[in-house]
Design an enzyme around this catalytic site. Structure first.
Site, short mmCIF file in Angstrom:
data_model
loop_
_atom_site.label_atom_id
_atom_site.label_comp_id
_atom_site.label_asym_id
_atom_site.label_seq_id
_atom_site.Cartn_x
_atom_site.Cartn_y
_atom_site.Cartn_z
N TYR A 140 -2.96 4.86 -0.14
CA TYR A 140 -3.10 3.56 0.51
C TYR A 140 -3.51 2.51 -0.51
O TYR A 140 -4.43 2.73 -1.31
CB TYR A 140 -4.14 3.64 1.63
CG TYR A 140 -4.53 2.28 2.17
CD1 TYR A 140 -3.65 1.55 2.96
CD2 TYR A 140 -5.76 1.72 1.87
CE1 TYR A 140 -3.99 0.30 3.43
CE2 TYR A 140 -6.12 0.47 2.34
CZ TYR A 140 -5.23 -0.23 3.13
OH TYR A 140 -5.57 -1.48 3.59
N SER A 141 -2.81 1.37 -0.51
CA SER A 141 -3.10 0.24 -1.39
C SER A 141 -3.09 0.69 -2.85
O SER A 141 -2.14 1.33 -3.29
CB SER A 141 -4.44 -0.39 -0.98
OG SER A 141 -4.61 -1.64 -1.60
N LEU A 142 -4.15 0.39 -3.60
CA LEU A 142 -4.21 0.82 -5.00
C LEU A 142 -4.07 2.33 -5.11
O LEU A 142 -3.54 2.86 -6.11
CB LEU A 142 -5.54 0.36 -5.62
CG LEU A 142 -5.83 0.80 -7.06
CD1 LEU A 142 -4.81 0.21 -8.02
CD2 LEU A 142 -7.25 0.39 -7.46
N PHE B 89 1.16 3.33 1.71
CA PHE B 89 0.95 2.25 2.67
C PHE B 89 0.39 1.03 1.94
O PHE B 89 -0.63 1.13 1.26
CB PHE B 89 -0.05 2.67 3.76
CG PHE B 89 0.45 3.77 4.65
CD1 PHE B 89 1.12 3.49 5.82
CD2 PHE B 89 0.24 5.10 4.31
CE1 PHE B 89 1.57 4.50 6.65
CE2 PHE B 89 0.69 6.13 5.13
CZ PHE B 89 1.36 5.82 6.30
N THR C 283 1.02 -0.57 -0.75
CA THR C 283 0.75 -0.35 -2.17
C THR C 283 1.48 -1.38 -3.01
O THR C 283 2.69 -1.58 -2.84
CB THR C 283 1.19 1.07 -2.57
OG1 THR C 283 0.29 2.02 -2.02
CG2 THR C 283 1.20 1.23 -4.09
#
Length: 243
Positions: A43-45, A74, A76
């Site tokens: 997720y993200s980073l 998600f 990212t």
């Protein structure tokens, strides 16, 4: 990678995750548990950390022992968070953001020189001849999810790896949801279509009014808390860069 560890850079985070996976696999094997498949979600980073981790696992031969099944991210920022838009506020974002988020910030804004290669880390992750791409290719399913609204940190173009964003003006679009997943997930085969009849002026004004009232708490937050938060953030930034 919890807490301030998120500032330490994508490769450091990826090495930590890889070590944790290897130690967990070894512990399970010692308990008589045989793992045969692996899936990875970021997720993200964490999605970029996961991509680095995949390259390490692949280069160390783990995918010869485990079947890679699903790789999913998600929201990212696959191509970074540097904005391509013009204007002084976008320039401030690109300059200040890259220099206040420690190593992770330099990598996300692509001003880093990864291990003296003369290239930013995100460029290395996307190199078709790298272990990172070979590792991704080993997965049976590769999926990424991007937010089409309300995500100012990780815009659609970077999380979806897209040259065109069809969701800039939502007024004249008909959103098609995946059956059973409304109103969250769009149908990937047919995400949007044109409205059969243009939105009337009254409907657009009403929609703008609703949007304004929804944003009032955000405006209040900006006026009251951002000045305080900015000072605390800059102090924390100095600490993280020193560390």
């Amino acid at each position: 990678n919890i807490g301030s560890f998120t500032y330490d850079g994508i490769e450091t985070g990826g090495e930590r995750v890889t070590t944790e996976i290897e130690e967990t696999l070894q512990a399970l094997e010692e308990q008589g548990e045989k793992v045969t498949k692996i899936s990875i979600i970021g997720y993200s980073l964490g999605g970029l950390v996961a991509r680095y981790c995949v390259g390490l696992l692949h280069s160390r031969g783990w995918f010869d022992k485990l079947q890679p099944v699903n790789f999913t991210t998600f929201a990212t920022p696959h191509i970074g968070i540097r904005t391509p838009l013009l204007g002084w506020h976008n320039r401030i974002w690109n300059i200040a953001g890259a220099r206040t988020l420690s190593m992770s910030g330099r990598q996300l804004f692509m001003i880093d020189n990864f291990r003296n290669t003369g290239r930013p880390l995100l460029s290395i992750l996307a190199d078709e001849n790298s272990a990172f791409i070979s590792g991704l290719q080993a997965f049976k399913n590769r999926s990424l999810y991007a937010n089409i609204i309300n995500d100012r940190s990780v815009a659609f173009y970077t999380s979806y790896i897209a040259c065109h964003n069809p969701f800039v003006d939502m007024h004249n679009l008909k959103i098609n949801y995946l059956p059973g997943c409304a109103p969250v997930i769009l149908d990937p085969a047919d995400p949007v279509s044109r409205q059969t009849s243009p939105t009337s002026l009254n409907e657009r004004l009403a929609g703008n009014a609703r949007t304004f009232y929804k944003r009032l708490p955000f405006f209040f937050f900006v006026v009251v808390f951002v000045p305080i938060g900015t000072i605390l953030f800059l102090i924390n930034s100095v600490v993280q860069n020193v560390q």
